[in-house]
Design a protein around this motif. Structure first.
Motif, PDB file in Angstrom:
ATOM      1  N   THR A 248       0.973  -1.589   0.096  1.00  0.00           N
ATOM      2  CA  THR A 248      -0.074  -0.189  -0.016  1.00  0.00           C
ATOM      3  C   THR A 248       0.734   1.074   0.259  1.00  0.00           C
ATOM      4  OG1 THR A 248      -0.093  -0.217   2.301  1.00  0.00           O
ATOM      5  CG2 THR A 248      -2.167  -1.162   1.095  1.00  0.00           C
ATOM      6  N   THR A 249       2.105   1.152   0.661  1.00  0.00           N
ATOM      7  CA  THR A 249       2.749   2.425   0.706  1.00  0.00           C
ATOM      8  C   THR A 249       3.414   2.645  -0.700  1.00  0.00           C
ATOM      9  OG1 THR A 249       3.703   1.867   2.961  1.00  0.00           O
ATOM     10  CG2 THR A 249       5.004   3.549   1.434  1.00  0.00           C
ATOM     11  N   VAL A 250       3.642   1.573  -1.439  1.00  0.00           N
ATOM     12  CA  VAL A 250       4.360   1.619  -2.898  1.00  0.00           C
ATOM     13  C   VAL A 250       3.377   2.090  -3.729  1.00  0.00           C
ATOM     14  CG1 VAL A 250       5.351   0.372  -4.744  1.00  0.00           C
ATOM     15  CG2 VAL A 250       6.370   0.224  -2.683  1.00  0.00           C
ATOM     16  N   PHE A 251       2.105   1.744  -3.637  1.00  0.00           N
ATOM     17  CA  PHE A 251       1.086   1.906  -4.443  1.00  0.00           C
ATOM     18  C   PHE A 251       0.746   3.540  -3.969  1.00  0.00           C
ATOM     19  CE2 PHE A 251      -3.527   2.856  -5.034  1.00  0.00           C
ATOM     20  CZ  PHE A 251      -3.667   2.833  -6.445  1.00  0.00           C
ATOM     21  N   GLY A 252       0.799   3.572  -2.853  1.00  0.00           N
ATOM     22  CA  GLY A 252       0.319   5.064  -2.340  1.00  0.00           C
ATOM     23  C   GLY A 252       1.506   6.267  -3.040  1.00  0.00           C
ATOM     24  N   GLN A 253       2.539   5.699  -3.195  1.00  0.00           N
ATOM     25  CA  GLN A 253       3.593   6.811  -3.950  1.00  0.00           C
ATOM     26  C   GLN A 253       3.372   6.830  -5.485  1.00  0.00           C
ATOM     27  OE1 GLN A 253       7.023   4.378  -2.830  1.00  0.00           O
ATOM     28  NE2 GLN A 253       7.457   5.743  -0.905  1.00  0.00           N
ATOM     29  N   LEU A 254       2.782   5.889  -5.805  1.00  0.00           N
ATOM     30  CA  LEU A 254       2.435   6.049  -7.263  1.00  0.00           C
ATOM     31  C   LEU A 254       1.377   6.912  -7.518  1.00  0.00           C
ATOM     32  CD1 LEU A 254       2.245   5.292 -10.464  1.00  0.00           C
ATOM     33  CD2 LEU A 254       1.297   3.033  -9.741  1.00  0.00           C
ATOM     34  N   ALA A 255       0.046   6.510  -6.513  1.00  0.00           N
ATOM     35  CA  ALA A 255      -1.072   7.404  -6.661  1.00  0.00           C
ATOM     36  C   ALA A 255      -0.900   8.769  -6.161  1.00  0.00           C
ATOM     37  CB  ALA A 255      -2.132   6.702  -5.732  1.00  0.00           C
ATOM     38  N   SER A 256       0.131   9.017  -5.237  1.00  0.00           N
ATOM     39  CA  SER A 256       0.325  10.522  -4.907  1.00  0.00           C
ATOM     40  C   SER A 256       0.965  11.101  -6.455  1.00  0.00           C
ATOM     41  CB  SER A 256       1.425  10.443  -3.900  1.00  0.00           C
ATOM     42  OG  SER A 256       0.656  10.028  -2.777  1.00  0.00           O
ATOM     43  N   PHE A 257       1.790  10.460  -7.161  1.00  0.00           N
ATOM     44  CA  PHE A 257       2.466  11.039  -8.157  1.00  0.00           C
ATOM     45  C   PHE A 257       1.409  11.478  -9.275  1.00  0.00           C
ATOM     46  CE2 PHE A 257       4.433  10.623 -12.433  1.00  0.00           C
ATOM     47  CZ  PHE A 257       5.492  11.616 -12.227  1.00  0.00           C
ATOM     48  N   LEU A 258       0.496  10.425  -9.237  1.00  0.00           N
ATOM     49  CA  LEU A 258      -0.717  10.654 -10.193  1.00  0.00           C
ATOM     50  C   LEU A 258      -1.543  11.968  -9.768  1.00  0.00           C
ATOM     51  CD1 LEU A 258      -1.864   6.919 -11.225  1.00  0.00           C
ATOM     52  CD2 LEU A 258      -0.338   8.497 -12.534  1.00  0.00           C
ATOM     53  N   PHE A 259      -1.966  11.961  -8.688  1.00  0.00           N
ATOM     54  CA  PHE A 259      -2.676  12.990  -8.237  1.00  0.00           C
ATOM     55  C   PHE A 259      -1.857  14.272  -8.384  1.00  0.00           C
ATOM     56  CE2 PHE A 259      -3.821  15.804  -4.613  1.00  0.00           C
ATOM     57  CZ  PHE A 259      -5.213  15.961  -4.732  1.00  0.00           C
TER      58      PHE A 259
END
Length: 329
Positions: free
Chosen positions: A246-257
């Motif tokens: 979830t942390t790694v996905f969160g980093q990707l999602a934060s980048f997208l946002f």
């Protein structure tokens, strides 16, 4: 390289000075995360059973439709409370006295990445294609198994109705991703941005709150599987895996946002990842040994496509989180 005409200068000057300290932002973001998770335990209706499952039944577990329904109501209210919290923070520090936006409500929507207007175009869609490109390998393996839509082994009822229209489907592919992204992406990053925290720190460290918010699944696992040593090991593994993933996905999602300035690409990425699950190339090769090279090639092509499109396809000239006067589109 194409020149993107800069919008009104007031856009870039809007709230350019930090509204509060970084420490305050971290406390507020932790409060958001605690609120989202805490509401799951405020009522007996939202608490999963602390006893092991009986005969495979989901009754009383987190997959019990009644518990899912109660939890969805709770996290929806928690999400609305967090969004209102952003409005209150802006109103307390800025009020209605802005040059660019007429009301604090508009400023809140902008901070949360909720579209003030929508004009369909490839530029608005391409950011949603970055994560599916990463899954080219699993998609190719599904095609080999004839499990993609309209293929031989695809069926409308089990693959669509049963999966997406059940309470578990609503949780996993609709309200769950939407509320989690609004709280742990939009609200948390909005607060960190208001504090003047840099983009690198926002992408790297803000998602830790998203990861920590999944620790309670380990407690539920420990209770569900008997509160013994074996259950403890299982719970620890669950926590570590979910924290990392979830942390790694969160980093990707934060980048997208931040790159797009919209909450929609992170939500679509979240839903797509939930649908696809964790890739398992070894298992896919075992199912289709004749296509071993092709499967690994598809995985490699997917990774290469993801890397080459991540920056270009997320470029948005008017993102307040990633302002660009020159957009590499």
């Amino acid at each position: 390289m194409e020149y993107a005409a800069p919008p009104s200068s007031t856009y870039w000057l809007l709230y350019r000075d930090p509204l509060f300290s970084a420490a305050t932002a971290q406390v507020i973001s932790l409060l958001f995360g605690t609120t989202y998770v805490g509401v799951l335990y405020l009522s007996q209706r939202t608490r999963a059973s602390s006893t092991p499952p009986n005969g495979g039944s989901v009754m009383g577990t987190r997959d019990d439709p009644k518990i899912i329904r109660a939890r969805l109501v709770a996290v929806t209210l928690a999400t609305l409370a967090c969004c209102v919290g952003i409005f209150v923070l802006l109103f307390a520090h800025v009020g209605y006295d802005t040059d660019f936006l007429d009301t604090t409500l508009d400023a809140t929507l902008l901070r949360l990445g909720l579209p003030l207007s929508f004009s369909p175009s490839f530029d608005s869609v391409r950011a949603h294609l970055v994560v599916p490109a990463l899954f080219l390998g699993p998609l190719f393996a599904s095609a080999l198994s004839r499990e993609l839509p309209l293929q031989r082994h695809w069926r409308w009822r089990p693959h669509v109705v049963d999966r997406f229209c059940s309470m578990q489907g609503v949780r996993n592919y609709a309200l769950g991703p939407l509320t989690e992204e609004l709280v742990f992406r939009a609200c948390v990053l909005a607060v960190w941005h208001m504090a003047g925290i840099g983009r690198g720190a926002m992408i790297s460290f803000a998602p830790l709150i998203f990861g920590l918010a999944h620790i309670h699944h380990g407690l539920e696992t420990f209770r569900r599987y008997g509160r013994n040593a074996a259950a403890a090991k299982r719970a620890i593994f669950t926590v570590l895996f979910q924290l990392a993933y979830t942390t790694v996905f969160g980093q990707l999602a934060s980048f997208l946002f931040m790159r797009t300035g919209s909450i929609l690409p992170p939500v679509s990425a979240h839903i797509f990842c939930n649908i696809m699950g964790m890739p398992d190339p070894a298992w896919e090769v075992q199912r289709h040994p004749r296509y071993r090279v092709a499967i690994y090639a598809a995985y490699g092509l997917g990774i290469a496509t993801f890397i080459t499109t991540l920056w270009r396809w997320t470029a948005t000239a008017d993102s307040m989180y990633w302002p660009m006067f020159w957009a590499d589109i």
